[in-house]
Scaffold this motif. Structure first.
Motif, PDB file in Angstrom:
ATOM      1  N   LEU A   1       0.841  -1.192   0.000  1.00  0.00           N
ATOM      2  CA  LEU A   1       0.000   0.000   0.000  1.00  0.00           C
ATOM      3  C   LEU A   1       0.876   1.243   0.000  1.00  0.00           C
ATOM      4  O   LEU A   1       2.026   1.207   0.455  1.00  0.00           O
ATOM      5  CB  LEU A   1      -0.918   0.026   1.232  1.00  0.00           C
TER       6      LEU A   1
ATOM      7  N   ARG B   1      -7.683   7.915  -8.951  1.00  0.00           N
ATOM      8  CA  ARG B   1      -7.194   6.907  -8.005  1.00  0.00           C
ATOM      9  C   ARG B   1      -5.951   7.410  -7.272  1.00  0.00           C
ATOM     10  O   ARG B   1      -5.777   7.150  -6.074  1.00  0.00           O
ATOM     11  CB  ARG B   1      -6.871   5.605  -8.726  1.00  0.00           C
TER      12      ARG B   1
ATOM     13  N   HIS C   1      -7.148   9.882  -4.541  1.00  0.00           N
ATOM     14  CA  HIS C   1      -8.099   9.502  -3.494  1.00  0.00           C
ATOM     15  C   HIS C   1      -7.934   8.097  -2.925  1.00  0.00           C
ATOM     16  O   HIS C   1      -8.754   7.665  -2.112  1.00  0.00           O
ATOM     17  CB  HIS C   1      -9.532   9.647  -4.029  1.00  0.00           C
ATOM     18  N   THR C   2      -6.872   7.377  -3.315  1.00  0.00           N
ATOM     19  CA  THR C   2      -6.692   6.025  -2.782  1.00  0.00           C
ATOM     20  C   THR C   2      -5.247   5.827  -2.337  1.00  0.00           C
ATOM     21  O   THR C   2      -4.372   6.657  -2.611  1.00  0.00           O
ATOM     22  CB  THR C   2      -7.043   4.936  -3.830  1.00  0.00           C
ATOM     23  N   ASP C   3      -5.024   4.695  -1.657  1.00  0.00           N
ATOM     24  CA  ASP C   3      -3.667   4.332  -1.244  1.00  0.00           C
ATOM     25  C   ASP C   3      -3.080   3.262  -2.150  1.00  0.00           C
ATOM     26  O   ASP C   3      -2.156   2.540  -1.776  1.00  0.00           O
ATOM     27  CB  ASP C   3      -3.645   3.870   0.216  1.00  0.00           C
ATOM     28  N   VAL C   4      -3.618   3.159  -3.375  1.00  0.00           N
ATOM     29  CA  VAL C   4      -3.080   2.209  -4.348  1.00  0.00           C
ATOM     30  C   VAL C   4      -1.736   2.727  -4.858  1.00  0.00           C
ATOM     31  O   VAL C   4      -1.627   3.889  -5.240  1.00  0.00           O
ATOM     32  CB  VAL C   4      -4.048   2.016  -5.533  1.00  0.00           C
TER      33      VAL C   4
END
Length: 217
Positions: free
Chosen positions: A61, A121, A124-127
């Motif tokens: 992550l 993405r 706004h994500t931890d990808v």
């Protein structure tokens, strides 16, 4: 500011013997080769984490650091081939696998060279970046690779070695620093257009696993 954790804390996992110092150096070199020959550092770290049983599942992550710098270095713009009017975003993350912070990465990327979905993405994500842009089938060109630390003392190869010294254990474990390796690279699309420059600092936590028992301890 994200900081490396876990480097010194895991020293006891590696008893301090000449043999294990050489084994540790071999592990570091193996990681460096994998990072330099594969396009995605994220995928490389996930394979590393799985191979060394550091977490299950071995899923990486990207923990973002708030307030990343807005000033883009001139060299980054030159490497990416963009002028001052082209927007570049900066994403600073800690790549983690389980409880291990394996890498601290700065990533400057050109959002106009990615899709809207990719940019959303990333915002706004931890990808991890490598997973987000995987569909681009990108290539990686290494600009610089620096070994920041070696477990082997300077001139070790000139020291006499005998059976007793190979297995001799020094007090405490091998003291691993927070940072051991740094890479700088440019990622490009299949059409050759660069879209990202990364500076990745790999932490001592990449060695946070029980060393193999090869029968010499």
């Amino acid at each position: 500011m994200l900081t490396a954790t876990g480097g010194k804390a895991m020293a006891a996992s590696w008893p301090d013997t000449p043999l294990l110092r050489m084994r540790m150096m071999a592990e570091i070199e193996a990681l460096q080769v994998a990072l330099l020959t594969q396009p995605s550092a994220t995928v490389t770290l996930e394979k590393w984490c799985a191979t060394h049983a550091m977490a299950s599942p071995a899923h990486v992550l990207a923990r973002q650091s708030p307030g990343a710098d807005t000033q883009v270095p001139r060299q980054v713009r030159a490497d990416l081939g963009v002028g001052p009017s082209v927007a570049i975003r900066h994403r600073r993350v800690a790549l983690t696998c389980g409880t291990h912070v394996l890498s601290l990465a700065d990533n400057w990327y050109v959002p106009s060279r990615l899709t809207d979905a990719m940019n959303d993405r990333l915002d706004h994500t931890d990808v991890p970046f490598g997973h987000v842009v995987a569909s681009l089938r990108f290539t990686r060109r290494t600009l610089d690779s620096t070994l920041l630390w070696s477990p082997l003392p300077a001139g070790w190869e000139h020291q006499p070695v005998d059976a007793a010294s190979v297995d001799a254990v020094s007090p405490g474990g091998i003291q691993v620093p927070d940072e051991i390796l740094r890479n700088r690279a440019v990622l490009s699309r299949q059409d050759g257009q660069p879209f990202s420059e990364v500076v990745e600092t790999y932490t001592g936590a990449v060695l946070d696993f029980v060393p193999p028992d090869d029968g010499h301890r």
